[in-house]
Write a protein that holds these residues in place. Structure first.
Motif, PDB file in Angstrom:
ATOM      1  N   ILE A 174      -8.145  -6.423   0.817  1.00 10.91           N
ATOM      2  CA  ILE A 174      -8.102  -7.412   1.881  1.00 10.91           C
ATOM      3  C   ILE A 174      -8.613  -8.718   1.305  1.00 10.91           C
ATOM      4  O   ILE A 174      -9.589  -8.752   0.556  1.00 10.91           O
ATOM      5  CB  ILE A 174      -8.932  -6.980   3.112  1.00 10.91           C
ATOM      6  N   ALA A 175      -7.915  -9.808   1.616  1.00 13.40           N
ATOM      7  CA  ALA A 175      -8.332 -11.148   1.217  1.00 13.40           C
ATOM      8  C   ALA A 175      -8.538 -11.953   2.489  1.00 13.40           C
ATOM      9  O   ALA A 175      -7.586 -12.198   3.240  1.00 13.40           O
ATOM     10  CB  ALA A 175      -7.287 -11.800   0.328  1.00 13.40           C
ATOM     11  N   ALA A 176      -9.790 -12.337   2.744  1.00 12.03           N
ATOM     12  CA  ALA A 176     -10.118 -13.029   3.986  1.00 12.03           C
ATOM     13  C   ALA A 176     -10.929 -14.277   3.679  1.00 12.03           C
ATOM     14  O   ALA A 176     -11.947 -14.220   2.987  1.00 12.03           O
ATOM     15  CB  ALA A 176     -10.922 -12.110   4.912  1.00 12.03           C
ATOM     16  N   GLY A 177     -10.460 -15.407   4.195  1.00 10.62           N
ATOM     17  CA  GLY A 177     -11.144 -16.675   3.976  1.00 10.62           C
ATOM     18  C   GLY A 177     -11.968 -17.086   5.176  1.00 10.62           C
ATOM     19  O   GLY A 177     -11.949 -16.442   6.226  1.00 10.62           O
ATOM     20  N   PRO A 178     -12.704 -18.189   5.016  1.00 17.44           N
ATOM     21  CA  PRO A 178     -13.480 -18.706   6.141  1.00 17.44           C
ATOM     22  C   PRO A 178     -12.566 -19.309   7.195  1.00 17.44           C
ATOM     23  O   PRO A 178     -11.364 -19.438   7.022  1.00 17.44           O
ATOM     24  CB  PRO A 178     -14.365 -19.771   5.477  1.00 17.44           C
ATOM     25  N   GLY A 179     -13.170 -19.679   8.303  1.00 20.31           N
ATOM     26  CA  GLY A 179     -12.405 -20.283   9.389  1.00 20.31           C
ATOM     27  C   GLY A 179     -12.098 -19.280  10.479  1.00 20.31           C
ATOM     28  O   GLY A 179     -12.232 -18.068  10.301  1.00 20.31           O
ATOM     29  N   THR A 180     -11.719 -19.802  11.627  1.00 21.57           N
ATOM     30  CA  THR A 180     -11.314 -18.972  12.763  1.00 21.57           C
ATOM     31  C   THR A 180     -10.014 -19.536  13.311  1.00 21.57           C
ATOM     32  O   THR A 180     -10.030 -20.585  13.960  1.00 21.57           O
ATOM     33  CB  THR A 180     -12.393 -18.956  13.860  1.00 21.57           C
ATOM     34  N   PRO A 181      -8.842 -18.947  13.012  1.00 23.94           N
ATOM     35  CA  PRO A 181      -8.689 -17.681  12.280  1.00 23.94           C
ATOM     36  C   PRO A 181      -8.941 -17.846  10.781  1.00 23.94           C
ATOM     37  O   PRO A 181      -8.941 -18.959  10.265  1.00 23.94           O
ATOM     38  CB  PRO A 181      -7.226 -17.299  12.552  1.00 23.94           C
ATOM     39  N   ASN A 182      -9.126 -16.694  10.126  1.00 25.87           N
ATOM     40  CA  ASN A 182      -9.378 -16.711   8.683  1.00 25.87           C
ATOM     41  C   ASN A 182      -8.172 -17.239   7.924  1.00 25.87           C
ATOM     42  O   ASN A 182      -7.042 -16.934   8.248  1.00 25.87           O
ATOM     43  CB  ASN A 182      -9.689 -15.291   8.185  1.00 25.87           C
ATOM     44  N   ARG A 183      -8.429 -18.035   6.898  1.00 27.69           N
ATOM     45  CA  ARG A 183      -7.398 -18.504   5.978  1.00 27.69           C
ATOM     46  C   ARG A 183      -7.955 -18.469   4.568  1.00 27.69           C
ATOM     47  O   ARG A 183      -8.915 -19.178   4.291  1.00 27.69           O
ATOM     48  CB  ARG A 183      -6.930 -19.918   6.343  1.00 27.69           C
ATOM     49  N   PRO A 184      -7.396 -17.642   3.681  1.00 27.83           N
ATOM     50  CA  PRO A 184      -6.257 -16.750   3.896  1.00 27.83           C
ATOM     51  C   PRO A 184      -6.657 -15.516   4.702  1.00 27.83           C
ATOM     52  O   PRO A 184      -7.846 -15.251   4.913  1.00 27.83           O
ATOM     53  CB  PRO A 184      -5.866 -16.342   2.466  1.00 27.83           C
ATOM     54  N   ASP A 185      -5.666 -14.769   5.120  1.00 32.30           N
ATOM     55  CA  ASP A 185      -5.880 -13.482   5.782  1.00 32.30           C
ATOM     56  C   ASP A 185      -4.673 -12.606   5.456  1.00 32.30           C
ATOM     57  O   ASP A 185      -3.654 -12.662   6.138  1.00 32.30           O
ATOM     58  CB  ASP A 185      -6.031 -13.661   7.286  1.00 32.30           C
ATOM     59  N   THR A 186      -4.804 -11.844   4.379  1.00 29.64           N
ATOM     60  CA  THR A 186      -3.678 -11.024   3.935  1.00 29.64           C
ATOM     61  C   THR A 186      -4.208  -9.796   3.213  1.00 29.64           C
ATOM     62  O   THR A 186      -5.426  -9.580   3.122  1.00 29.64           O
ATOM     63  CB  THR A 186      -2.746 -11.845   3.018  1.00 29.64           C
ATOM     64  N   HIS A 187      -3.279  -8.983   2.696  1.00 27.62           N
ATOM     65  CA  HIS A 187      -3.687  -7.773   1.986  1.00 27.62           C
ATOM     66  C   HIS A 187      -2.645  -7.437   0.923  1.00 27.62           C
ATOM     67  O   HIS A 187      -1.511  -7.915   0.954  1.00 27.62           O
ATOM     68  CB  HIS A 187      -3.864  -6.597   2.944  1.00 27.62           C
ATOM     69  N   TYR A 188      -3.070  -6.614  -0.012  1.00 24.33           N
ATOM     70  CA  TYR A 188      -2.213  -6.151  -1.110  1.00 24.33           C
ATOM     71  C   TYR A 188      -2.404  -4.655  -1.265  1.00 24.33           C
ATOM     72  O   TYR A 188      -3.541  -4.162  -1.272  1.00 24.33           O
ATOM     73  CB  TYR A 188      -2.586  -6.867  -2.414  1.00 24.33           C
ATOM     74  N   HIS A 189      -1.300  -3.913  -1.392  1.00 24.58           N
ATOM     75  CA  HIS A 189      -1.338  -2.476  -1.661  1.00 24.58           C
ATOM     76  C   HIS A 189      -1.080  -2.238  -3.148  1.00 24.58           C
ATOM     77  O   HIS A 189      -0.104  -2.750  -3.712  1.00 24.58           O
ATOM     78  CB  HIS A 189      -0.274  -1.738  -0.838  1.00 24.58           C
ATOM     79  N   LYS A 190      -1.923  -1.465  -3.767  1.00 26.51           N
ATOM     80  CA  LYS A 190      -1.831  -1.189  -5.200  1.00 26.51           C
ATOM     81  C   LYS A 190      -0.460  -0.629  -5.574  1.00 26.51           C
ATOM     82  O   LYS A 190       0.017   0.339  -4.991  1.00 26.51           O
ATOM     83  CB  LYS A 190      -2.925  -0.193  -5.595  1.00 26.51           C
ATOM     84  N   ILE A 191       0.161  -1.247  -6.573  1.00 25.37           N
ATOM     85  CA  ILE A 191       1.509  -0.862  -6.978  1.00 25.37           C
ATOM     86  C   ILE A 191       1.493   0.302  -7.965  1.00 25.37           C
ATOM     87  O   ILE A 191       2.229   1.282  -7.803  1.00 25.37           O
ATOM     88  CB  ILE A 191       2.240  -2.076  -7.576  1.00 25.37           C
ATOM     89  N   HIS A 192       0.673   0.221  -8.984  1.00 30.13           N
ATOM     90  CA  HIS A 192       0.649   1.243 -10.045  1.00 30.13           C
ATOM     91  C   HIS A 192      -0.486   2.236  -9.787  1.00 30.13           C
ATOM     92  O   HIS A 192      -1.658   1.847  -9.780  1.00 30.13           O
ATOM     93  CB  HIS A 192       0.463   0.588 -11.411  1.00 30.13           C
ATOM     94  N   LEU A 193      -0.126   3.493  -9.586  1.00 29.21           N
ATOM     95  CA  LEU A 193      -1.117   4.515  -9.256  1.00 29.21           C
ATOM     96  C   LEU A 193      -1.625   5.212 -10.511  1.00 29.21           C
ATOM     97  O   LEU A 193      -0.877   5.475 -11.457  1.00 29.21           O
ATOM     98  CB  LEU A 193      -0.526   5.526  -8.277  1.00 29.21           C
ATOM     99  N   TYR A 194      -2.900   5.547 -10.493  1.00 31.76           N
ATOM    100  CA  TYR A 194      -3.621   6.043 -11.667  1.00 31.76           C
ATOM    101  C   TYR A 194      -3.373   7.550 -11.846  1.00 31.76           C
ATOM    102  O   TYR A 194      -4.172   8.388 -11.440  1.00 31.76           O
ATOM    103  CB  TYR A 194      -5.111   5.732 -11.500  1.00 31.76           C
ATOM    104  N   ASP A 195      -2.244   7.862 -12.431  1.00 29.50           N
ATOM    105  CA  ASP A 195      -1.934   9.248 -12.801  1.00 29.50           C
ATOM    106  C   ASP A 195      -2.131   9.353 -14.315  1.00 29.50           C
ATOM    107  O   ASP A 195      -1.166   9.364 -15.092  1.00 29.50           O
ATOM    108  CB  ASP A 195      -0.507   9.608 -12.402  1.00 29.50           C
ATOM    109  N   ALA A 196      -3.374   9.395 -14.723  1.00 24.49           N
ATOM    110  CA  ALA A 196      -3.708   9.332 -16.151  1.00 24.49           C
ATOM    111  C   ALA A 196      -5.096   9.902 -16.372  1.00 24.49           C
ATOM    112  O   ALA A 196      -5.904   9.986 -15.438  1.00 24.49           O
ATOM    113  CB  ALA A 196      -3.653   7.881 -16.639  1.00 24.49           C
ATOM    114  N   PHE A 197      -5.358  10.284 -17.632  1.00 26.35           N
ATOM    115  CA  PHE A 197      -6.675  10.786 -18.030  1.00 26.35           C
ATOM    116  C   PHE A 197      -7.161  11.912 -17.112  1.00 26.35           C
ATOM    117  O   PHE A 197      -8.343  11.980 -16.763  1.00 26.35           O
ATOM    118  CB  PHE A 197      -7.701   9.653 -18.068  1.00 26.35           C
ATOM    119  N   GLY A 198      -6.241  12.769 -16.671  1.00 27.31           N
ATOM    120  CA  GLY A 198      -6.614  13.929 -15.877  1.00 27.31           C
ATOM    121  C   GLY A 198      -6.822  13.666 -14.400  1.00 27.31           C
ATOM    122  O   GLY A 198      -7.214  14.570 -13.662  1.00 27.31           O
ATOM    123  N   PHE A 199      -6.553  12.450 -13.933  1.00 30.12           N
ATOM    124  CA  PHE A 199      -6.703  12.102 -12.520  1.00 30.12           C
ATOM    125  C   PHE A 199      -5.327  11.766 -11.961  1.00 30.12           C
ATOM    126  O   PHE A 199      -4.544  11.066 -12.603  1.00 30.12           O
ATOM    127  CB  PHE A 199      -7.643  10.901 -12.366  1.00 30.12           C
TER     128      PHE A 199
END
Length: 276
Positions: free
Chosen positions: A94-119
């Protein structure tokens, strides 16, 4: 711009972790930072079931992060988990800035999943697909998470979308050579993208989680310049790392070392044209 990296040690209680966000955000703002970057899994550390913890990006935990950003007058980037289909979660910033409403106010979902080193992160986590760039006080900031750092194309894409600073929020797995890989990769992605890199990791929990195979942090947070120089670096313990960056250096680096402009297309194995 003055930025801060909060190298914290998340526990399993989201409310307690939220208090860490509040304390570090307040301190970062007091030190003049306009952006504070927290690690992946700020909401809850890895190594426990995440589905019961996950909340939507408009849920109570994320709403509290927005309130902290508004009250501290600083942009906050922090890792959380959101519900996904099939009982999985998404590994989210989540990326949330100051202000009302918040600016910025957005999110990012992880693209590359950690299927490595036994996890195998993909067993419980669903991938995202969209790169994200946000504006923080006139600076274009790209968002990435942990294992993303091993995939240079994401960083060059963010640079082409205008990113001058790219954050990497991580809970890096421990092991032989892993800390060295983390710091090397952060500096390499700075060179790939000709951008500043702000790599914020979980602190090293030490022997307290020695039996866990989950990635719980090694420390080593750092800020790298567009030419791959280390601007500031943390040790292994919890701390707030503060650094000043000059985004004019991004344009200068891209003019002098024009890897983004000089990129050439070539035939890839999975996209090769038919010979007819």
């Amino acid at each position: 711009m003055r930025i801060a990296l909060a190298q914290i040690l998340s526990g399993t209680d989201p409310e307690a972790n939220l208090q860490l966000v509040r304390e570090y955000a307040d301190t970062a703002a007091d030190e003049g930072a306009r952006l504070v970057v927290f690690p992946e899994a700020t909401m809850c550390r890895f190594g426990v079931p995440l589905s019961p913890i996950a909340e939507p990006v408009d849920g109570p935990w994320a709403t509290s992060v927005r309130q902290i950003a508004a009250e501290s007058d600083i942009t906050v980037i922090a890792g959380m988990f959101t519900p996904a289909d099939g009982g999985r979660v998404t590994n989210t910033l989540i990326a949330a800035g100051p202000g009302t409403p918040n600016r910025p106010d957005t999110h990012y979902h992880k693209i590359h999943l950690y299927d490595a080193f036994g996890f195998t992160e993909s067993r419980t986590v669903a991938p995202g697909h969209q790169p994200v760039v946000v504006d923080v006080d006139g600076v274009a900031v790209g968002l990435t998470i942990c294992y993303d750092i091993r995939f240079p194309a994401l960083y060059t894409e963010l640079a082409r979308r205008g990113a001058q600073l790219i954050t990497v929020c991580a809970s890096w797995g421990s092991g032989a050579g892993k800390l060295e890989q983390w710091t090397l990769l952060a500096r390499a992605r700075a060179l790939d993208s000709m951008s500043y890199i702000a790599a914020a990791g979980q602190a090293d929990p030490g022997d307290t989680l020695a039996s866990s195979k989950a990635p719980t942090g090694v420390g080593g947070s750092l800020v790298a310049s567009p030419l791959g120089e280390t601007v500031a670096a943390a040790g292994t313990r919890q701390q707030l790392l503060v650094a000043d960056i000059d985004v004019d250096n991004v344009a200068a680096a891209r003019d002098n070392l024009a890897v983004l402009r000089n990129h050439s297309h070539f035939v890839q194995l999975d996209r090769a044209e038919s010979r007819g």
